[in-house]
Structures are given as C-alpha cells and as structure tokens.
Enzyme design. Structure first.
Site, PDB file in Angstrom:
ATOM      1  N   SER A 298      42.193  24.564  31.678  1.00 20.26           N
ATOM      2  CA  SER A 298      42.170  24.613  33.135  1.00 20.26           C
ATOM      3  C   SER A 298      41.022  23.769  33.689  1.00 20.26           C
ATOM      4  O   SER A 298      41.209  22.982  34.624  1.00 20.26           O
ATOM      5  CB  SER A 298      42.043  26.079  33.571  1.00 20.26           C
ATOM      6  OG  SER A 298      41.765  26.174  34.919  1.00 20.26           O
TER       7      SER A 298
ATOM      8  N   GLU B   3      46.122  37.881  29.027  1.00 20.30           N
ATOM      9  CA  GLU B   3      44.923  38.539  29.587  1.00 20.30           C
ATOM     10  C   GLU B   3      45.182  40.014  29.873  1.00 20.30           C
ATOM     11  O   GLU B   3      44.347  40.874  29.604  1.00 20.30           O
ATOM     12  CB  GLU B   3      44.498  37.830  30.889  1.00 20.30           C
ATOM     13  CG  GLU B   3      43.282  38.475  31.531  1.00 20.30           C
ATOM     14  CD  GLU B   3      43.007  38.026  32.974  1.00 20.30           C
ATOM     15  OE1 GLU B   3      43.447  36.938  33.378  1.00 20.30           O
ATOM     16  OE2 GLU B   3      42.350  38.800  33.697  1.00 20.30           O
TER      17      GLU B   3
ATOM     18  N   ASP C 126      32.392  42.273  39.484  1.00 20.03           N
ATOM     19  CA  ASP C 126      33.231  41.114  39.222  1.00 20.03           C
ATOM     20  C   ASP C 126      33.758  40.617  40.578  1.00 20.03           C
ATOM     21  O   ASP C 126      33.624  41.314  41.582  1.00 20.03           O
ATOM     22  CB  ASP C 126      34.376  41.600  38.308  1.00 20.03           C
ATOM     23  CG  ASP C 126      35.515  40.630  38.271  1.00 20.03           C
ATOM     24  OD1 ASP C 126      35.293  39.482  37.886  1.00 20.03           O
ATOM     25  OD2 ASP C 126      36.642  41.015  38.654  1.00 20.03           O
TER      26      ASP C 126
ATOM     27  N   ASP D 108      37.710  44.639  37.039  1.00 21.76           N
ATOM     28  CA  ASP D 108      39.158  44.861  36.936  1.00 21.76           C
ATOM     29  C   ASP D 108      39.679  44.574  35.535  1.00 21.76           C
ATOM     30  O   ASP D 108      40.841  44.866  35.245  1.00 21.76           O
ATOM     31  CB  ASP D 108      39.938  44.021  37.968  1.00 21.76           C
ATOM     32  CG  ASP D 108      40.010  42.567  37.579  1.00 21.76           C
ATOM     33  OD1 ASP D 108      38.956  42.011  37.209  1.00 21.76           O
ATOM     34  OD2 ASP D 108      41.105  41.975  37.631  1.00 21.76           O
TER      35      ASP D 108
ATOM     36  N   ASP E 198      37.053  38.144  41.320  1.00 23.97           N
ATOM     37  CA  ASP E 198      38.512  38.078  41.493  1.00 23.97           C
ATOM     38  C   ASP E 198      39.158  39.422  41.226  1.00 23.97           C
ATOM     39  O   ASP E 198      38.991  40.016  40.166  1.00 23.97           O
ATOM     40  CB  ASP E 198      39.124  37.049  40.536  1.00 23.97           C
ATOM     41  CG  ASP E 198      38.794  35.623  40.945  1.00 23.97           C
ATOM     42  OD1 ASP E 198      38.896  35.312  42.145  1.00 23.97           O
ATOM     43  OD2 ASP E 198      38.421  34.833  40.061  1.00 23.97           O
TER      44      ASP E 198
ATOM     45  N   SER F 237      31.181  36.420  37.622  1.00 24.14           N
ATOM     46  CA  SER F 237      32.599  36.060  37.668  1.00 24.14           C
ATOM     47  C   SER F 237      32.956  34.915  36.734  1.00 24.14           C
ATOM     48  O   SER F 237      32.210  33.940  36.599  1.00 24.14           O
ATOM     49  CB  SER F 237      32.957  35.664  39.102  1.00 24.14           C
ATOM     50  OG  SER F 237      34.205  35.042  39.133  1.00 24.14           O
ATOM     51  N   ALA F 238      34.120  35.034  36.131  1.00 23.59           N
ATOM     52  CA  ALA F 238      34.654  33.940  35.328  1.00 23.59           C
ATOM     53  C   ALA F 238      35.454  32.977  36.210  1.00 23.59           C
ATOM     54  O   ALA F 238      36.119  32.074  35.727  1.00 23.59           O
ATOM     55  CB  ALA F 238      35.543  34.510  34.220  1.00 23.59           C
TER      56      ALA F 238
ATOM     57  N   LYS G 264      31.310  37.506  29.409  1.00 22.12           N
ATOM     58  CA  LYS G 264      30.378  37.805  30.494  1.00 22.12           C
ATOM     59  C   LYS G 264      29.141  38.537  29.970  1.00 22.12           C
ATOM     60  O   LYS G 264      28.192  38.748  30.702  1.00 22.12           O
ATOM     61  CB  LYS G 264      31.075  38.668  31.551  1.00 22.12           C
ATOM     62  CG  LYS G 264      32.076  37.906  32.388  1.00 22.12           C
ATOM     63  CD  LYS G 264      32.696  38.841  33.376  1.00 22.12           C
ATOM     64  CE  LYS G 264      33.527  38.120  34.406  1.00 22.12           C
ATOM     65  NZ  LYS G 264      33.996  39.068  35.430  1.00 22.12           N
TER      66      LYS G 264
HETATM   67  P1  TMP Z   1      36.917  37.069  37.429  1.00 19.70           P
HETATM   68  O1  TMP Z   1      35.929  37.093  36.313  1.00 19.70           O
HETATM   69  O2  TMP Z   1      36.249  36.871  38.770  1.00 19.70           O
HETATM   70  O3  TMP Z   1      37.861  38.256  37.402  1.00 19.70           O
HETATM   71  O4  TMP Z   1      37.828  35.731  37.276  1.00 19.70           O
HETATM   72  C1  TMP Z   1      38.710  35.461  36.278  1.00 19.70           C
HETATM   73  C2  TMP Z   1      40.136  35.407  36.734  1.00 19.70           C
HETATM   74  O5  TMP Z   1      40.560  34.060  36.970  1.00 19.70           O
HETATM   75  C3  TMP Z   1      41.052  35.945  35.643  1.00 19.70           C
HETATM   76  O6  TMP Z   1      41.825  37.020  36.126  1.00 19.70           O
HETATM   77  C4  TMP Z   1      41.965  34.789  35.298  1.00 19.70           C
HETATM   78  C5  TMP Z   1      41.884  33.901  36.493  1.00 19.70           C
HETATM   79  N1  TMP Z   1      42.176  32.469  36.223  1.00 19.70           N
HETATM   80  C6  TMP Z   1      43.145  31.829  36.987  1.00 19.70           C
HETATM   81  O7  TMP Z   1      43.768  32.467  37.852  1.00 19.70           O
HETATM   82  N2  TMP Z   1      43.419  30.510  36.743  1.00 19.70           N
HETATM   83  C7  TMP Z   1      42.737  29.779  35.788  1.00 19.70           C
HETATM   84  O8  TMP Z   1      43.004  28.567  35.614  1.00 19.70           O
HETATM   85  C8  TMP Z   1      41.742  30.456  35.018  1.00 19.70           C
HETATM   86  C9  TMP Z   1      40.987  29.702  33.947  1.00 19.70           C
HETATM   87  C10 TMP Z   1      41.486  31.793  35.269  1.00 19.70           C
END
Ligand code: TMP
Length: 289
Positions: A110, A89, A43, A231, A45, A157-158, A206
């Site tokens: 968002s 979350e 992942d 994470d 973030d 990644s999301a 995912k």
């Molecule tokens: P990841 O899959 O790389 O962990 O990314 C997702 C992260 O992004 C998750 O912890 C929530 C965060 N996020 C924001 O910080 N702001 C936003 O507007 C959105 C939609 C997600």
C-alpha cells in the site's frame, strides 16, 4: 456519576463485559485517583472514527486517499489490496503470528503504491474534506474535556499521521495535550510525497515502534491510571511501554461480531458492539474528571 450509576449505565445491550467485578474495581480506582493521574491511549481508525455512518462504511486514513483525487490505477489496486487483506486482519480464526506477515505485506504494498502517485501536500486538505472519514459522535467533547483537565492523549495509529491531523483539525480541535504516533509522509521541496518518514507502523507492531523508543511514557510515569481504547487485538499492546497501576481497556468491535465477541471479551475489559459514539468513554470521564 457514582460507581453504581456507572455500572448501571454499562448495563446496555451493546456493552459486553467479561468480568464485571474487575471492571467495577478499575473504574473505582480511576475515579479515586482522578484526572491528575490519568492518561489516555487511543487508536484512531474505527476507534476515534466511525466504522459505519448512515449505513455506509466510513473511510480509514488510507481510504481517504483512495476516495480522493488519486489516479484510477491507485484506487483499483488499493481496493484489491483491501479486499485481500482486510478479511485476514479481521479473521478471528487466524493467530496474530499468522496475520503479521500478511499485514506487513499489506502496508508495504500500500505504501509502495502511494509513493508512485505523486501526492501533493496541498491535496490532503481536500481529500479529507471530501472523504467519508468521520470522528465518532462525542469525539469533540472527549478531546475538549481531556484538554480542560490537561490529561495527555496518545493517538497511536497504523494509519497516516498527516490524514489524522487533518481529520481532527477539520472535525474537532487538535489540542496541545494530544500526541500522534503514526506513519507520517515525507515530502520533497515541491511538496510531492516521496515516501514515509519512519519504518512502517502496522496494526501488530504498535508495541515496538516509535513511541516505545521514545521517552513519552517515561515523562508521564506519574500518571498511573490509563484508559486504553482500540478496535483490533493489536491495539492492546499500544501501551506496553507504560507501567500503570490501573488500566481500563475499551474495545470497539465493529465487524464479524458473532465470531469475535468471546475473544474480545477475554482481551478487552469493556467491549462496545456496533456503537458509533464515544458515549461510554465520555460517561466514564464524567465520573473521573
Ligand atoms: P489504525 O491503527 O488507526 O486502526 O489503522 C489501521 C487501519 O488501516 C486498519 O484497519 C487497516 C487499514 N488500512 C486500510 O484501510 N488501507 C490500507 O492500505 C492499509 C495499509 C491499512
């Protein structure tokens, strides 16, 4: 490093392991089969990037835009959304089924908001360089070493693909053994963002998105050892499309540690608490590569 030394190294206060025998067995297998059989799924973030740096929470991909030069209305709205949805979350008392509709709501709102901001492609570089997003200490060594041994790295990644690429470019190197699956922005001829290229990837889908409809895992099916790093509990499904023999799941538990530790220990093989480095995965690689 021998397996005994590696297990000793894992004996640290911030490293939590539910089943040490299982972990020892999987690491032994990863060492035995070596780099030619290995693949990495990570992942982005708060897994490849830090959660906290010098006492301050670091930006996720979406926060990079929030910290950047976007209009004030966007920043306010984005903050309100985050304050509403981030606690959902990370709430260990809610089931994934309860969280999914809320996460879809968060990403939809968002991304809808971003579409109204006329973000220019050229502004992304500056947004990233002036942001608080930071790759973990040791991340460049991790990327470079995996490139040296041509180990495929999937970053799933999301977050936002365009931001991920820019963070890696600015703070490390984007090698050709690395592949990113994420939400990529769509730009018009004037270079203004008009939306996203594919359906939303949020933290809990995912397993069913882009990558599993592609032949990514099929093309590397001879790589039967995997290190998966994430994470969130959604990250555990990033490699559902891959059939591997030996999988080591490393989870970074960044917040709400006390409430979440037992659950994380059940789901991840190794849980790293409040660790802003890649020291543990890097030491593992030193044994395997
Ligand atoms: P990841 O899959 O790389 O962990 O990314 C997702 C992260 O992004 C998750 O912890 C929530 C965060 N996020 C924001 O910080 N702001 C936003 O507007 C959105 C939609 C997600």
């Amino acid at each position: 490093m021998t397996i005994e030394k590696m297990m000793e190294f894992l004996n640290q206060p911030n490293v939590h392991i539910g089943d040490p025998d299982h972990v020892k067995h999987v690491i032994e297998q990863l060492i035995q089969y070596g780099p030619d059989k290995l693949q990495i799924v990570a992942d982005f973030d708060r897994t490849l990037t830090k959660y906290i740096h010098k006492g301050h929470v670091c930006a996720t991909c979406h926060n990079v835009l929030e910290e950047g030069s976007l209009p004030e209305f966007y920043k306010e709205e984005a903050r309100t959304l985050r304050d509403t949805y981030f606690p959902i979350e990370t709430n260990p008392k809610l089931s994934i089924e309860e969280k999914i509709p809320k996460m879809i709501e968060w990403w939809t709102k968002s991304h809808g908001l971003l579409e109204t901001c006329e973000i220019s492609r050229d502004s992304i570089q500056h947004c990233v360089s002036s942001s608080t997003a930071k790759l973990r200490d040791g991340c460049s060594w991790f990327f470079d070493e995996l490139k040296k041994y041509e180990v495929p790295v999937l970053i799933f990644s999301a977050g936002i693909g365009d931001i991920i690429e820019e963070v890696i470019k600015q703070q490390s190197t984007m090698h050709d053994n690395m592949h990113i699956v994420s939400n990529y922005m769509k730009f018009n001829e004037e270079g203004k963002m008009t939306g996203f290229q594919q359906a939303i990837i949020h933290i809990y889908n995912k397993n069913e998105n882009a990558i599993h409809d592609s032949d990514y895992f099929q093309n590397i099916e001879h790589r039967t050892s995997m290190i998966l790093m994430g994470d969130s509990l959604g990250d555990l499904h990033m490699a559902d499309g891959a059939e591997v023999d030996h999988k080591l799941k490393i989870g970074f538990l960044n917040s709400r540690v006390e409430e979440s530790l037992e659950l994380y220990k059940k789901k991840y093989d190794i849980v790293l608490v409040e660790d802003e480095t890649l020291d543990i995965p890097n030491n593992l690689l030193r044994s395997i590569l």
